[in-house]
Every structure is written in C-alpha cells, then in structure tokens.
Design an enzyme around this catalytic site. Structure first.
Site, PDB file in Angstrom:
ATOM      1  CG  HIS A   1     -31.494  47.461  68.997  1.00 26.03           C
ATOM      2  ND1 HIS A   1     -30.888  48.430  68.328  1.00 26.03           N
ATOM      3  CD2 HIS A   1     -30.986  46.271  68.862  1.00 26.03           C
ATOM      4  CE1 HIS A   1     -30.265  47.786  67.465  1.00 26.03           C
ATOM      5  NE2 HIS A   1     -30.299  46.339  67.536  1.00 26.03           N
TER       6      HIS A   1
ATOM      7  CG  ASP B   1     -28.413  51.041  65.514  1.00 27.71           C
ATOM      8  OD1 ASP B   1     -29.464  50.806  66.010  1.00 27.71           O
ATOM      9  OD2 ASP B   1     -28.112  51.873  64.493  1.00 27.71           O
TER      10      ASP B   1
END
Length: 414
Positions: free
Chosen positions: A387, A391
């Site tokens: 992450h 995203d």
C-alpha cells in the site's frame, strides 16, 4: 594420509552451510562420487559426494550444525588409519573459531589472562544447536559434560542430560508416591537452518517492512482452458512441449504488468522504483521449503518460450541445481496453490516487490449467461500489494485487466 571432506561453497553469497543429513556413519565404506551427506545453505540443498575411496574415519560436524564453507566436516582414509590428534584438534579448533555463535576470546599473552572464576555459559565449548536445545530445556550449559572433540558439548550430550533429568524426576515422583501430576510433554525440536531459516527471516521482514493488503476476484477461464487444450494439440506434436493453464496465467500477468507499470515496482530506500522490464518470479514448492526462480525479461518471450523457461527453472529447483543469481532480481511474483484445492489465500510479498499474485483452484460453477445457466470454470485470484506503492484503485485496475486477458484469451495473441 586421510582425505579431508570439506563443506562446499554453493553460490557466491553462501556464508554458512548445514549438514542436514549424514548418509554414512563413521566406519562405513565409501566410494569416490558416492553421496555421503546432504548439505543445505539458504535456498539451496545439494548432495555431497565422497572425494575419495576408503572408510569414513571420522565425522567432525554433526547433523544440523552450521559451519562456513571450507570447514573440514569429516575424514576419509584407509581402514584402521589413525588421524593425528594434533591435526584433528587443529581442525576442530578452526571450525569452532569460524562458527558465528562460538567466537571465543583467546589469550595472546600472559598479560591478557582473565581472573579465575567459575566457567560462564559463553566460555563453554558447545555447538550452536546444542546451546539452543539446552536453553530451551532450561539446562545450564556449564553443568553439562561434553563428549565431542576437545570436550565440546554436542546435541547428543544435551539430549542425554534431558533424558537423565526426566528419568530422575520420574523416579522421585514414584518414590514419594505422589498423585499423578501433569508431566511436561516431550516435543521434537527442529533447528531452523538453511532454507527454512532464510524463508522465516524474509517473510517476517516482508510483513514488518511493508504495508500489505490483499484483494480478490474470480475469473471465468472456461475459454482459456479450451484454448489451452487446442494449442496443446499443436505444441505437443510440433514443439514437444505441453502448455499449462499456469503458463497462460503467467503470460496474461506479464501483459497486464506492461499496462500497469506501477504494479511492476518496488519500494526501496523511501523511493518507488518502477521497472521497465518484467522479471517474473514463479514460486516452486520443495520438500525443504519454497524457492522463487526468476524468468528474466518475460515481456520479450512468446507463450512457448515462457512455458519452456518456467518448466526448466522448476526442474532445476527440484534437482537442487538453481544458482542464487537465478533466484534474485524479480519484479513481480506468482504463487499457485490450486493443486492443493485452495481457493483464496493471502500471499506474502517477496520483498521488495510491490505485488504478488496468488492463484487458486479452478472450480466448476453454475453461472447465469443471459437467461441461461451454464457450467463454467471459475479461477480464484488473490493480489497482495504494498500500500506504500499502490492504492486500492490502481491495484484493482490491474486485477481487472488480468481478468480481462484470462476471460478473453484471444487478446493475448493480438
């Protein structure tokens, strides 16, 4: 004169090797080229062959002990040949001095002598495996008697001490005629060495050093499987190679990575590195653990070449002939647990990669196609991504593109 059996150096990065199994014992006859032991180091396990004909006179490194390459682990010579005590002692001392966990200070002059005091745990000559076993059992190492070279405490010495302690406790309990009490269960304790040790440390580092998230989807691969079967009619006959569904999944993944370069990335030193080429890692399960050989420049290969390279690397992995350079530099990895009947799972990133694809087992499922219910082949897919690099939306877009290639496989041929 006795011939030394040395710990081999398997790969440039090898710092320590472990004798995972001795196939021969001291006193056994051996022939030159005969496998006498199994050696493991990091992600490589190989057979060790006898360097000469004769008798295995002595084993100086026990099973599960780790030593640097070049260390003498045994001697081969003529029957009843004696190894000079000085030579044996010197070899043992050199081995002990090289071991990571046995760095003893040696007095060089009289002025460097240490005041007399009871023997401390650090001063005791004991193998790393024996030390860990003693600590786990709560045995003070200074109370143990070593039967190894130069009085060194071995794993067998610790196991004997544990057995004697348990026997004494059992006798004491019987003499006192105490009610039955819970006795600590004896468990098998396996040292973490070689490949297992590397996997353990890398997986922990991966989870601790990255922000991992897994998303899943299903792909209808009915048409893909039909295409694979038709292509095999030609590839097996004309090219002597059998295409698998995994080969086509790998091809689809490479094409999807080229369209979503942010997934073909790594987070290194607070920078996101986006790679121009796809170096595809394919996880291969072995009895000793997991290795990930790398297909370099996978974007430049055809489906047939990709299939050949995947099969060749997997064969090398199972034969234990992979070099370290063939397991480094991947930019994205695929791991397939479909053969074990697994649907969705959470793969752990092969750091520093930003993504890894988990492939599950194909399920025959009734699906509505318009107003009709049809039998379709459904493939579960799990994408774990970092992450810090991606995203959720761009990761989902990559998975959507991959699914598109798998559900409309003709796109891979355009």
């Amino acid at each position: 004169m006795a011939v030394e059996v040395l710990m081999p150096k398997m790969g440039m990065a090898m710092k320590e090797g472990t004798v995972s199994r001795w196939n021969k014992q001291a006193g056994d006859l051996v022939s030159k080229g005969e496998v006498i032991a199994s050696i493991s180091s990091e992600k490589i396990e190989a057979d060790l062959e006898a360097p000469a004909n004769g008798v295995l006179l002595k084993i100086t490194v026990s099973e599960w002990e780790g030593v640097p390459p070049g260390t003498v682990i045994g001697y081969i010579g003529h029957p009843n040949e004696q190894i000079a005590e000085e030579t044996a002692a010197t070899a043992t001392f050199q081995t002990a001095a090289l071991e990571k966990n046995l760095e003893e200070p040696v007095a060089m002059t009289e002025s460097a002598t240490i005041a007399a005091s009871p023997t401390s745990a650090k001063e005791v000559k004991i193998s790393p495996v024996a030390r860990k076993l003693a600590e786990a059992a709560g045995l003070p190492v200074e109370s143990l008697i070593g039967t190894g070279p130069v009085g060194r405490i071995t794993k067998e010495d610790v196991e004997k001490a544990i057995a004697e302690r348990e026997a004494k406790q059992a006798v004491a309990a019987e003499d006192d005629r105490l009610p039955a009490v819970a006795v600590e269960e004896t468990t098998e304790q396996l040292p973490v060495t070689g490949m297992r040790k590397v996997i353990a440390s890398r997986m922990m580092a991966s989870l601790q050093e990255s922000a991992q998230l897994t998303i899943t989807t299903r792909a209808d691969v009915t048409d893909l499987i039909a295409l694979q079967k038709k292509m095999n009619e030609v590839t097996q006959k004309e090219h002597e190679i059998k295409l698998t569904v995994t080969d086509l999944i790998a091809r689809a993944t490479v094409l999807a990575l080229q369209r979503h370069k942010q997934v073909n990335s790594a987070y290194i030193d607070d920078r996101i590195h986006r790679y121009g080429h796809v170096h595809l890692g394919i996880a291969v399960a072995l009895e000793q653990g997991l290795v990930v050989p790398v297909v370099r420049y996978a974007e430049s290969t055809s489906v047939l070449d990709l299939s050949r390279r995947i099969k060749a690397l997997a064969a090398q992995a199972r034969e234990g002939t992979l070099g370290m350079e063939e397991m480094q530099g991947s930019t994205f990895s695929i791991t397939n647990l479909g053969a074990y009947g697994i649907d969705f799972f959470t793969p752990v990133l092969n750091s520093p990669e930003a993504g890894i694809l988990g492939v599950g087992a194909v399920q025959e499922t009734p699906v509505f196609i318009g107003e009709e219910v049809q039998r379709r082949s459904i493939l579960p897919l799990s994408l774990t991504f970092d992450h810090r690099v991606l995203d959720g939306a761009p990761a989902a877009e990559f998975l959507h593109t991959l699914r598109k290639y798998l559900e409309e496989p003709y796109r891979m041929l355009l």
